[in-house]
Design an enzyme around this catalytic site. Structure first.
Site, mmCIF file in Angstrom:
data_model
loop_
_atom_site.group_PDB
_atom_site.id
_atom_site.type_symbol
_atom_site.label_atom_id
_atom_site.label_comp_id
_atom_site.label_asym_id
_atom_site.label_seq_id
_atom_site.Cartn_x
_atom_site.Cartn_y
_atom_site.Cartn_z
ATOM 1 N N LYS A 84 0.806 -1.220 0.000
ATOM 2 C CA LYS A 84 0.000 0.000 0.000
ATOM 3 C C LYS A 84 0.842 1.274 0.000
ATOM 4 O O LYS A 84 0.425 2.310 -0.527
ATOM 5 C CB LYS A 84 -0.930 0.007 1.218
ATOM 6 C CG LYS A 84 -1.987 -1.084 1.225
ATOM 7 C CD LYS A 84 -3.026 -0.871 0.132
ATOM 8 C CE LYS A 84 -4.184 -1.835 0.255
ATOM 9 N NZ LYS A 84 -5.206 -1.610 -0.809
ATOM 10 N N GLU A 106 -9.853 5.704 2.999
ATOM 11 C CA GLU A 106 -10.628 4.610 3.568
ATOM 12 C C GLU A 106 -9.663 3.453 3.830
ATOM 13 O O GLU A 106 -8.584 3.393 3.246
ATOM 14 C CB GLU A 106 -11.725 4.169 2.593
ATOM 15 C CG GLU A 106 -11.285 3.170 1.544
ATOM 16 C CD GLU A 106 -10.209 3.650 0.574
ATOM 17 O OE1 GLU A 106 -9.399 2.799 0.134
ATOM 18 O OE2 GLU A 106 -10.155 4.845 0.254
ATOM 19 N N SER A 373 1.739 -9.682 -0.639
ATOM 20 C CA SER A 373 1.362 -8.269 -0.608
ATOM 21 C C SER A 373 1.553 -7.593 0.737
ATOM 22 O O SER A 373 1.648 -6.374 0.818
ATOM 23 C CB SER A 373 -0.097 -8.113 -1.049
ATOM 24 O OG SER A 373 -0.952 -8.894 -0.229
#
Length: 388
Positions: A84, A106, A373
């Site tokens: 991210k 969010e 991830s």
């Protein structure tokens, strides 16, 4: 392919009040992001702050047991613990270049919220994160991290109290604060230009993986696998390989508890065409268009839609999309911990589970890259609860 669309998927299905900031963002995406100054600063932060390039790790122990070559692209080793951060650094830097002072975001699993708070702290921006009340409870450690980093976390109690509802609240906030605020959307979803903007910032994953694999093996991998909720980590690693048709691409969705006819977050496998959060894509919905509740043991996969570019890759058959249950993901989580000493995120464990099930189905010289991830620290309470 027409602008803002991937085939028939994508677009800008938003209220008129959202068009001015979207037009402003599109202009910034086209003019600022490609500029030499922006790219120099962005790449410098990725290298010296995020810790890129992340390693491409060969799983020696598991490969020996599986009978093929398993590799992990280690986004869990990026600063803040997941992929991210690539996107949030990009969007936070773009916010500075646009002359705005605040990020609103969010988050579901909390990793995007942590990454946004991290980028805001680094670049001197205010930060507000909307998070479904259920996710606030099951991802308490990440809530604490966000607050330590200076972000204000606002729980969302409407509807399912998960990621979908957090996005709704973030969009509402952006409408009323668009002059000084940028909405740092966390995945390849939403109205144009977000799906392309986020993909471009995440494409560093695939660029590195391709270069690293060629350097180590002097060939391309046979297969690239990644989990898919909204789909940013998957698009990040898939994008560089799209032109290489010989490389198989598999996105792994969450089938939830795996009960009969229950595909809780498997949008591409069980969804139908519709519009959610400003984009036309596959959705989990009723016949009359009401969004169905989604569920996964992995909060980051708990979303009833999917990025429009993934819908296009499915439609054109460039990528395949499969399902993995909660139980299968938890099993893969434990296998990687015990066999390789790596604690993966539950989201990544879905992709890992599919890879582990290739045993006996592929040849010995087959090479598979799984995009790991994120790391699993955030999921330990969930894991131990299910182990009881």
């Amino acid at each position: 392919m027409k602008k803002a669309y991937f085939g028939e998927f994508g677009g800008q299905f938003v209220p008129e009040l959202l068009m001015p900031p979207l037009i402003e963002l599109e202009e910034a995406y086209e003019q600022i992001v490609p500029s030499e100054d922006f790219q120099r600063e962005f790449n410098s932060i990725l290298k010296d702050y995020v810790g890129r390039p992340t390693p491409l790790t060969f799983c020696k122990n598991l490969s020996s047991e599986l009978g093929f070559n398993l590799w992990l692209k280690r986004e869990d080793l990026a600063h803040s613990g997941a992929h991210k951060i690539n996107n949030t650094i990009g969007q936070a830097l773009l916010t500075k270049y646009m002359g705005k002072k605040r990020l609103v975001a969010e988050t579901g699993a909390g990793q995007h919220g942590v990454a946004t708070a991290t980028a805001a702290a680094l670049l001197g921006l205010e930060c507000i994160v909307f998070m479904g009340a259920k996710d606030v409870e099951r991802q308490a450690p990440n809530v604490k991290r966000m607050e330590l980093l200076g972000a204000e976390v606002r729980p969302v109690y409407s509807s399912t109290q998960t990621l979908k509802d957090a996005i709704n609240e973030a969009l509402r906030y952006w409408i009323s604060h668009q002059r000084d605020t940028h909405y740092c959307l966390g995945s390849v979803v939403g109205p144009h230009p977000f799906p392309a903007l986020v993909r471009d910032f995440q494409s560093v994953i695939g660029k590195e993986a391709k270069e690293q694999f060629l350097e180590k093996t002097n060939r391309l991998p046979d297969h690239v696998i990644a989990c898919v909720g909204g789909g940013s980590n998957a698009m990040g690693i898939f994008y560089e390989f799209l032109e290489h048709r010989e490389v198989k691409l598999t996105g792994v969705e969450a089938a939830g508890e795996g009960t009969p006819n229950c595909y809780h977050s498997a949008t591409l496998n069980k969804g139908t065409l519709g519009i959610l959060h400003g984009t036309k894509t596959y959705l989990l919905q009723t016949e009359d268009g009401q969004i169905l509740p989604s569920h996964s043991v992995a909060p980051g996969l708990d979303y009833p839609g999917v990025g429009p570019e993934h819908a296009y890759l499915k439609e054109t058959k460039r990528a395949e999309y499969v399902c993995v249950t909660d139980e299968q993901a938890l099993s893969a989580f434990k296998v990687l911990c015990k066999k390789e000493g790596i604690i993966p995120a539950l989201e990544s464990s879905h992709a890992l589970s599919f890879a582990l099930n290739l045993k006996g189905k592929v040849k010995e010289n087959y090479h598979v890259i799984v995009n790991l991830s994120g790391r699993g620290d955030k999921d330990l309470d969930i894991v131990f609860k299910h182990l009881k």
